[in-house]
Structure formats: structure tokens, C-alpha cells
Design an enzyme around this catalytic site. Structure first.
Site, PDB file in Angstrom:
ATOM      1  N   ASP A 188       9.171   3.614   3.757  1.00  0.00           N
ATOM      2  CA  ASP A 188       9.771   3.809   2.441  1.00  0.00           C
ATOM      3  C   ASP A 188       9.991   5.273   2.087  1.00  0.00           C
ATOM      4  OD1 ASP A 188      10.097   1.147   1.519  1.00  0.00           O
ATOM      5  OD2 ASP A 188       7.933   0.983   1.287  1.00  0.00           O
ATOM      6  N   HIS A 199       4.400  -2.505  -1.647  1.00  0.00           N
ATOM      7  CA  HIS A 199       5.208  -3.005  -0.513  1.00  0.00           C
ATOM      8  C   HIS A 199       6.611  -2.407  -0.657  1.00  0.00           C
ATOM      9  CE1 HIS A 199       6.568  -5.531   2.660  1.00  0.00           C
ATOM     10  NE2 HIS A 199       6.674  -6.696   2.040  1.00  0.00           N
ATOM     11  N   HIS A 223      -0.312   3.212   5.767  1.00  0.00           N
ATOM     12  CA  HIS A 223       0.113   1.908   6.267  1.00  0.00           C
ATOM     13  C   HIS A 223      -1.094   1.136   6.772  1.00  0.00           C
ATOM     14  CE1 HIS A 223       2.398  -1.184   8.333  1.00  0.00           C
ATOM     15  NE2 HIS A 223       3.389  -0.817   7.555  1.00  0.00           N
TER      16      HIS A 223
HETATM   17  N1  ACO Z   1      -1.872   8.084  -1.109  1.00  0.00           N
HETATM   18  C1  ACO Z   1      -3.148   8.487  -1.240  1.00  0.00           C
HETATM   19  N2  ACO Z   1      -4.183   7.845  -0.695  1.00  0.00           N
HETATM   20  C2  ACO Z   1      -3.924   6.758   0.022  1.00  0.00           C
HETATM   21  C3  ACO Z   1      -2.605   6.285   0.211  1.00  0.00           C
HETATM   22  C4  ACO Z   1      -1.569   6.999  -0.392  1.00  0.00           C
HETATM   23  N3  ACO Z   1      -0.307   6.604  -0.247  1.00  0.00           N
HETATM   24  N4  ACO Z   1      -2.644   5.199   0.986  1.00  0.00           N
HETATM   25  C5  ACO Z   1      -3.915   4.975   1.271  1.00  0.00           C
HETATM   26  N5  ACO Z   1      -4.694   5.915   0.685  1.00  0.00           N
HETATM   27  C6  ACO Z   1      -6.143   6.017   0.752  1.00  0.00           C
HETATM   28  C7  ACO Z   1      -6.755   5.060  -0.261  1.00  0.00           C
HETATM   29  O1  ACO Z   1      -6.925   5.639  -1.501  1.00  0.00           O
HETATM   30  C8  ACO Z   1      -8.050   4.713   0.426  1.00  0.00           C
HETATM   31  O2  ACO Z   1      -8.940   5.781   0.257  1.00  0.00           O
HETATM   32  P1  ACO Z   1     -10.505   5.510   0.048  1.00  0.00           P
HETATM   33  O3  ACO Z   1     -10.953   4.824   1.299  1.00  0.00           O
HETATM   34  O4  ACO Z   1     -11.052   6.861  -0.169  1.00  0.00           O
HETATM   35  O5  ACO Z   1     -10.604   4.606  -1.162  1.00  0.00           O
HETATM   36  C9  ACO Z   1      -7.688   4.671   1.901  1.00  0.00           C
HETATM   37  O6  ACO Z   1      -6.567   5.563   2.028  1.00  0.00           O
HETATM   38  C10 ACO Z   1      -7.281   3.294   2.391  1.00  0.00           C
HETATM   39  O7  ACO Z   1      -6.252   2.803   1.527  1.00  0.00           O
HETATM   40  P2  ACO Z   1      -5.978   1.281   1.223  1.00  0.00           P
HETATM   41  O8  ACO Z   1      -5.108   1.182   0.036  1.00  0.00           O
HETATM   42  O9  ACO Z   1      -7.274   0.526   1.204  1.00  0.00           O
HETATM   43  O10 ACO Z   1      -5.222   0.883   2.547  1.00  0.00           O
HETATM   44  P3  ACO Z   1      -4.439  -0.462   2.759  1.00  0.00           P
HETATM   45  O11 ACO Z   1      -4.344  -0.672   4.217  1.00  0.00           O
HETATM   46  O12 ACO Z   1      -5.006  -1.552   1.934  1.00  0.00           O
HETATM   47  O13 ACO Z   1      -3.018  -0.156   2.104  1.00  0.00           O
HETATM   48  C11 ACO Z   1      -0.905   0.667   1.702  1.00  0.00           C
HETATM   49  C12 ACO Z   1      -1.886   0.197   2.779  1.00  0.00           C
HETATM   50  C13 ACO Z   1      -0.797  -0.398   0.603  1.00  0.00           C
HETATM   51  C14 ACO Z   1       0.463   0.858   2.335  1.00  0.00           C
HETATM   52  C15 ACO Z   1      -1.405   2.002   1.102  1.00  0.00           C
HETATM   53  O14 ACO Z   1      -1.397   3.001   2.111  1.00  0.00           O
HETATM   54  C16 ACO Z   1      -0.600   2.422  -0.100  1.00  0.00           C
HETATM   55  O15 ACO Z   1      -0.881   1.978  -1.217  1.00  0.00           O
HETATM   56  N6  ACO Z   1       0.444   3.287   0.094  1.00  0.00           N
HETATM   57  C17 ACO Z   1       1.305   3.673  -0.999  1.00  0.00           C
HETATM   58  C18 ACO Z   1       2.317   2.568  -1.300  1.00  0.00           C
HETATM   59  C19 ACO Z   1       3.369   2.442  -0.221  1.00  0.00           C
HETATM   60  O16 ACO Z   1       3.921   3.425   0.261  1.00  0.00           O
HETATM   61  N7  ACO Z   1       3.658   1.193   0.155  1.00  0.00           N
HETATM   62  C20 ACO Z   1       4.669   0.879   1.169  1.00  0.00           C
HETATM   63  C21 ACO Z   1       4.015   0.468   2.465  1.00  0.00           C
HETATM   64  S1  ACO Z   1       5.199   0.146   3.725  1.00  0.00           S
HETATM   65  C22 ACO Z   1       5.893  -1.321   3.235  1.00  0.00           C
HETATM   66  O17 ACO Z   1       5.255  -2.158   2.693  1.00  0.00           O
HETATM   67  C23 ACO Z   1       7.251  -1.547   3.481  1.00  0.00           C
END
Ligand code: ACO
Length: 389
Positions: free
Chosen positions: A326, A237, A275
Site C-alpha cells: 500500500d 488492510h 506485514h
Molecule cells: N507502524 C508502526 N509500528 C508498527 C507498524 C506500523 N505500520 N506495523 C506494525 N508495527 C508494530 C506494532 O506496533 C507492534 O509493536 P509492539 O510489538 O511493540 O506492540 C509490532 O510492530 C507488531 O505489529 P502487529 O500489528 O501486531 O502486527 P500484525 O502482523 O498483526 O499486523 C499489519 C500487520 C496489520 C499490516 C501492521 O503491520 C499494520 O497495522 N500496518 C499498518 C497498516 C497497513 O499498512 N496495512 C496494510 C497491510 S498490507 C495489506 O493488507 C494489503
């Protein structure tokens, strides 16, 4: 709580449920709100019906905080009154004053803020009341206090002697003044103010949800904000902005594309991308990218901006993921001279306006938030005395 992917029901009685819960509550509508709205497919964000693209660069953070907490963009008179409340709220309470140095010596920034917000609850004259007028006053105080807590924490750990907040200056200008120790330039203030506007509220994000769950027990605003600060801290987050900068700092500027491809191939997440709700570019990232570029060019060294662009291209090509709020916030804060470990605290400075508005909204039309769970453990176990196990 409306469920869009599984039906609610009593999970007791030992009967396995056939419906599967949405992991991470994806697509579950957990609350009604009049504060903000996202169109994830079109990449649009609205605060009380105003498009973020119209607000960014046109209204100040104080106007947005008033919009969220008090229901409307303020008139000049309302803004002056709200500004006076903020000025008063920047004076820290006795309990916070007496503990801040010790906390700064022992806790990392977001841990310290969690502790300091909790202590500030004891100093707050409205601490006993959840009434609407008390909540509005507490919301203004918390919004005024958060940037001062961050600056005073930083001063305590570095031993710097920082200026007092200037009542003539905005939240953005005062924060930059207190953090960098120099009077910020007009354009720096405008850019930082726009950052605060962009981060103010974002529907049912994790920290806001945590605040609402706490408030819905009829606990008090400070308790709800402590829950929110602790939730924002995590790298999935608000903690992601700091991790973005750490990633940039660790990369060789000449090997960005290869390093990012290797991380992705190894199944690593690249912080600042992806996201839950946006299926296209996060509208806040559009503004932050532009401001990062402007500051990078003005600084005379745009290495981190160019590296960011390269990362963006590789992550999109490999994973079709867009940068979130971010990603470019990291380099904007870096170019503004904000220490990297204060990036997430800066997020909290802005989001305080939204969190507190959500607590006001929750208390105004409350019902306990208590979802169901899917039981996945053993069943029909037979108890045996401890010596026979
Ligand atoms: N880098 C690489 N792969 C990613 C990323 C990333 N940043 N984000 C998602 N994916 C991939 C996952 O590995 C997953 O792949 P798979 O289906 O092959 O396993 C798929 O995309 C779905 O990802 P989830 O984590 O299940 O998506 P979710 O909706 O739960 O998570 C989140 C969203 C937490 C923002 C995620 O994209 C992430 O972890 N990003 C990196 C952390 C980040 O930047 N957080 C800030 C978000 S904005 C905020 O909160 C203010």
C-alpha cells in the site's frame, strides 16, 4: 484447519483450555490453495508458480485474471475469448443502473461498492448457481464490472459525463480513461496495468479469507465478494493506501523525519508499513517504488516521492519495518490522477480476480470453515430473576 501453534478441540464443557490460540490467526494455515504462495523470509510472491517479478511488466492484468480464474496463462485465442467476456461484463445491470446515483450521493466509495456488488448479484443471470461453469462466468463478470462500478460511482457523485468503456482497450486503459476523462498515455497504462497485476492475489489475506469463509457455507459468489469488499475497506488492510496519501498530504515536506519519529514514539502506526507474512521487503513494493519514482520525475514535482523515501528510511531505522504494497501504491495512483478516496476501490478492481478465483477453488473442494474459540469469560454463573439483579 491446520494449527501450527495450538491444538484444536471441543471447547465446550466448561473446562479451561491450556493451549493459547494464535492471536489474529498468525501462522495458522487456514486453507489449501493452488492460486498463490508467499515466501515471507525471501520476500517472494508466486501466482500459480509464476514469480511476481517475472509477471510484472511482462503479462497483462487480463492474462493474470485468466491464470487465476481459469488455471493457466491464456493462449492468444483464449485471451480473445476471455476479453470478449470482459467486454460483455462491463455493461451494468438494470438494478445497479437505477440505484447508482442515489448510492453515490449517500455512501463513501467502499461502502458504495459493497452495496453495488450486492445489487449486481440480483442482476446476474447465473445468480442461482454455484456450479463451476456458472462461477467462472460470474468471476469474469465481476472482474469486468468492478472498474466500471468505481468509475460510474465517481461520475455520479461529481456529475461528470464519462466515456463508455472502449472494447478495444484493456481494463487498465478503460479505467484511466473513465476516471480522468482523457485518453491515457501508453506508459501510464503500462504502469497501472502492472499495479493491477501486483495486487491480484495474495494467499490468505483478510479479505480473501472472508470470501472463503462465506463461500464455504455454500453461499453464492456475490455474497462472498460482498464480505471481501467490506473486509478490504479497513485501514489495517486495503484501506491503508488511502491513509498513506492522507499522511503525506498532512506532513510538512521539510519536517517528515521528525514528524514520523514523533508518531512512532507516541505508539502510532505508520500506514503502509509492516506485514504479517513478509519479514523482508514486500516484492510488490519494489516494483511500486520504481514506478512511483518514474511518475514523480515525469510529473515535474517529486515531493511526495521524496517524502515517501524519507518516511521509509525513518521507519526502517526506528522500527525495522519495510513498506508494504500500500505504501508506494498511494503515490503511483496519485501521480496517475486517481482521486485519493478511490485508492482502495482500485485495490478491489485488481483483487476481484483473486477473490473470485478463491471462491471457485473453495466451491470445487468445499468443507465448512468453522474454527474453534478460546472462552475467556466468567464461568459457573448463577441465574437470578430480573427483579433480583
Ligand atoms: N507502524 C508502526 N509500528 C508498527 C507498524 C506500523 N505500520 N506495523 C506494525 N508495527 C508494530 C506494532 O506496533 C507492534 O509493536 P509492539 O510489538 O511493540 O506492540 C509490532 O510492530 C507488531 O505489529 P502487529 O500489528 O501486531 O502486527 P500484525 O502482523 O498483526 O499486523 C499489519 C500487520 C496489520 C499490516 C501492521 O503491520 C499494520 O497495522 N500496518 C499498518 C497498516 C497497513 O499498512 N496495512 C496494510 C497491510 S498490507 C495489506 O493488507 C494489503
Amino acid at each position: 484447519m491446520k494449527q501450527t501453534s495450538s491444538s484444536a478441540g471441543d471447547s465446550g464443557g466448561g473446562t479451561p483450555r491450556e493451549d493459547k490460540p494464535a492471536k489474529g490467526l498468525a501462522d495458522v494455515v487456514a486453507a489449501s490453495t493452488a492460486l498463490s504462495d508467499i515466501d515471507g523470509r525471501a520476500g517472494r510472491l508466486f501466482y500459480r508458480g509464476y514469480d511476481i517479478h517475472d509477471l510484472a511488466g511482462h503479462v497483462t492484468f487480463e492474462e493474470v485474471a485468466h491464470l487465476l480464474q481459469r488455471g493457466a496463462l491464456p493462449t492468444r485465442e483464449q485471451l480473445a475469448d476471455y476479453g470478449a467476456e470482459l467486454t460483455e461484463g462491463r455493461t451494468l445491470g438494470a438494478l445497479v443502473e437505477s440505484h447508482i446515483s442515489e448510492i453515490a450521493a449517500k455512501q463513501a466509495p467502499m461502502e458504495a461498492l459493497r452495496t453495488l456488488v450486492s445489487l449486481a448479484g440480483a442482476d446476474d443471470p447465473d445468480k442461482e448457481s454455484n456450479a463451476a461453469d456458472a462461477n467462472r462466468r460470474k468471476a469474469a463478470r465481476l472482474t469486468a464490472q468492478q472498474p466500471v462500478l468505481v468509475a460510474r460511482y465517481h461520475a455520479a457523485r461529481t456529475g461528470a459525463d464519462i466515456p463508455e468503456p472502449d472494447p478495444e482497450l484493456s481494463t487498465a486503459a478503460n479505467f484511466l480513461l473513465q476516471i480522468t476523462g482523457r485518453r491515457p498515455e501508453r506508459r501510464e497504462v503500462e504502469i497501472f496495468d502492472t499495479c493491477l497485476v501486483l495486487h491480484a492475489d495474495h494467499t490468505m489475506n483478510a479479505s480473501t479469507f472472508a470470501a472463503r469463509v462465506c463461500a464455504a457455507t455454500l453461499s453464492d459468489m456475490h455474497s462472498a465478494i460482498v464480505a471481501a469488499v467490506g473486509t478490504l475497506k479497513g485501514p489495517l488492510h486495503g484501506g491503508a493506501n488511502e491513509q498513506v496519501m492522507r499522511t503525506l498530504e498532512a506532513l510538512d515536506p521539510r519536517g517528515v523525519a521528525q514528524a514520523v519519529r514523533e508518531k512512532l514514539a507516541a505508539g502510532e502506526k505508520i500506514m503502509g508499513f509492516g506485514h504479517r507474512v513478509y519479514k523482508t521487503e514486500d516484492p510488490r513494493a519494489t516494483h511500486l517504488r520504481r514506478m512511483s519514482q518514474e511518475l514523480a520525475e515525469a510529473s515535474g514535482d517529486d515531493t511526495y516521492f521524496r517524502m515517501s523515501r524519507e518516511m521509509e528510511e525513518v521507519v526502517f531505522a526506528d522500527k525495522h519495518l519495510y513498506p508494504n504494497v500500500d505504501f508506494y501504491a498511494a503515490t503511483v495512483y496519485h501521480y496517475l490522477g486517481i482521486p485519493t478516496d478511490l485508492f482502495t476501490p482500485v485495490f478491489s478492481v485488481s483483487r476481484m480476480s483473486g477473490w473470485t478465483a478463491h471462491v471457485i477453488e473453495q466451491h470445487a473442494d468445499n468443507r465448512l470453515i468453522r474454527p474453534d474459540s478460546e472462552y475467556i469469560g466468567e464461568r459457573d454463573q448463577k441465574w437470578v430473576p430480573i427483579d433480583e439483579r
